[in-house]
Design a protein around this motif. Structure first.
Motif, short mmCIF file in Angstrom:
data_model
loop_
_atom_site.label_atom_id
_atom_site.label_comp_id
_atom_site.label_asym_id
_atom_site.label_seq_id
_atom_site.Cartn_x
_atom_site.Cartn_y
_atom_site.Cartn_z
N LYS A 2 40.93 41.52 44.77
CA LYS A 2 40.48 42.87 45.09
C LYS A 2 41.68 43.75 45.38
O LYS A 2 42.56 43.38 46.17
CB LYS A 2 39.55 42.85 46.30
N ASP A 29 42.82 42.13 48.77
CA ASP A 29 44.07 41.39 48.63
C ASP A 29 45.31 42.28 48.58
O ASP A 29 46.37 41.92 49.10
CB ASP A 29 44.03 40.54 47.35
N ASN A 118 45.30 39.81 35.86
CA ASN A 118 44.36 39.17 34.92
C ASN A 118 44.52 39.69 33.49
O ASN A 118 43.54 39.89 32.78
CB ASN A 118 42.92 39.35 35.38
N ASN A 220 37.87 45.30 41.50
CA ASN A 220 37.49 43.91 41.74
C ASN A 220 37.64 43.09 40.45
O ASN A 220 36.93 43.31 39.47
CB ASN A 220 36.04 43.85 42.24
N THR A 222 37.22 39.47 38.86
CA THR A 222 36.60 38.16 39.10
C THR A 222 36.25 37.49 37.78
O THR A 222 35.62 38.08 36.92
CB THR A 222 35.30 38.29 39.94
N ASP A 223 36.66 36.22 37.64
CA ASP A 223 36.28 35.39 36.48
C ASP A 223 36.47 36.11 35.14
O ASP A 223 35.60 36.08 34.27
CB ASP A 223 34.81 34.95 36.61
N SER A 225 36.37 39.19 34.52
CA SER A 225 35.71 40.49 34.43
C SER A 225 36.37 41.47 35.40
O SER A 225 37.14 41.09 36.28
CB SER A 225 34.22 40.37 34.75
#
Length: 262
Positions: A2, A29, A118, A220, A222-223, A225
């Protein structure tokens, strides 16, 4: 992962504290500030010192640039003569009160921060990638926004400056385009597709969208996304408005806080 991005605090210490507390509760984070720590608000030194104490990576805003360089010009685009007069009083008041040490901090802030998360390339600016005080409004034509992303070769751009929060999510399909080749002749080539996201975090300390709550952006990851959102945080607006009225700043700025206009 995040990431929180906020901007345009403008001397509003109460709003900043509320935003930082909300960020803490959400387990963010990484935190970044998009600039304009000072101007219009009653607590410029306190805001700067809290940002420094928290060691939050911060970009230079146009108001920071003006105050940091002891200028009487904040690079603001005032819409009428009254706004210009009030603005001149605000920058003079702020310039007189910000300490030499804090002015040094302001004028040494970077104009952009880049990072990759990411696999997504993120560029953080105050106004636009081209200019510190350029306004990127929500109604900017999509073609212009896409060109900006293609020039910078990034996937996500975060900005502030307008005090009007939004998320502009663009999907670009693959296709062909015609460009001029090295010999001056037209050449057809494949144009890659992609997803470009322009995020304006609005303003922590001086919203202009009719909602007096502080605003910031939450990214955000996550995984594989990515979900961006604008978060609104209530704070003691009336207490801050009264502090402005008692500070010697134009009292008009107190009503702007109450009404979220400007």
């Amino acid at each position: 992962m995040k990431i929180a991005f906020f901007s345009d605090i403008h001397g509003n210490l109460l709003a900043l504290k509320a935003v930082l507390e909300d960020i803490r509760k959400r387990g963010v984070d990484m935190i970044f500030c998009g600039g304009d720590l000072v101007g219009y608000g009653a607590f410029p030194n306190e805001v700067i010192e809290l940002i420094r104490e928290q060691r939050i990576p911060t970009i230079m805003g146009n108001y920071d640039q003006g105050i940091g360089n002891d200028s009487d010009d904040c690079g603001c685009a005032y819409r009428d003569e009254l706004s210009k007069v009030l603005g001149k009083r605000s920058i003079a008041w702020t310039r007189e009160r910000v300490t030499p040490e804090n002015k040094t901090y302001l004028r040494n802030l970077p104009e952009r921060i880049s990072m990759t998360v990411n696999g997504r390339k993120i560029l953080m600016v105050h106004g636009s990638p081209r200019k510190i005080n350029e306004y990127l409004f929500e109604d900017r034509p999509s073609a212009s926004v896409i060109r900006m992303f293609e020039t910078e070769k990034v996937d996500i751009i975060t900005c502030g400056h307008t005090h009007l929060p939004y998320i502009h999510d663009l999907i670009v399909e693959e296709g062909f385009e015609t460009v001029t080749g090295p010999d001056g002749q037209p050449v057809t080539r494949m144009k890659p597709g992609g997803r470009y996201i322009l995020i304006n975090s609005g303003s922590v300390g001086k919203p202009k969208d009719g909602d007096p709550r502080a605003a910031y952006a939450l990214l955000n990851f996550t995984d594989g996304s990515f979900k961006p959102e604008i978060v609104r945080v209530p704070y003691e607006v009336e207490a801050m408005a009264k502090a402005v009225e008692q500070s010697g700043l134009p009292v008009e700025y107190a009503d702007m806080l109450r009404q979220a206009t400007g």
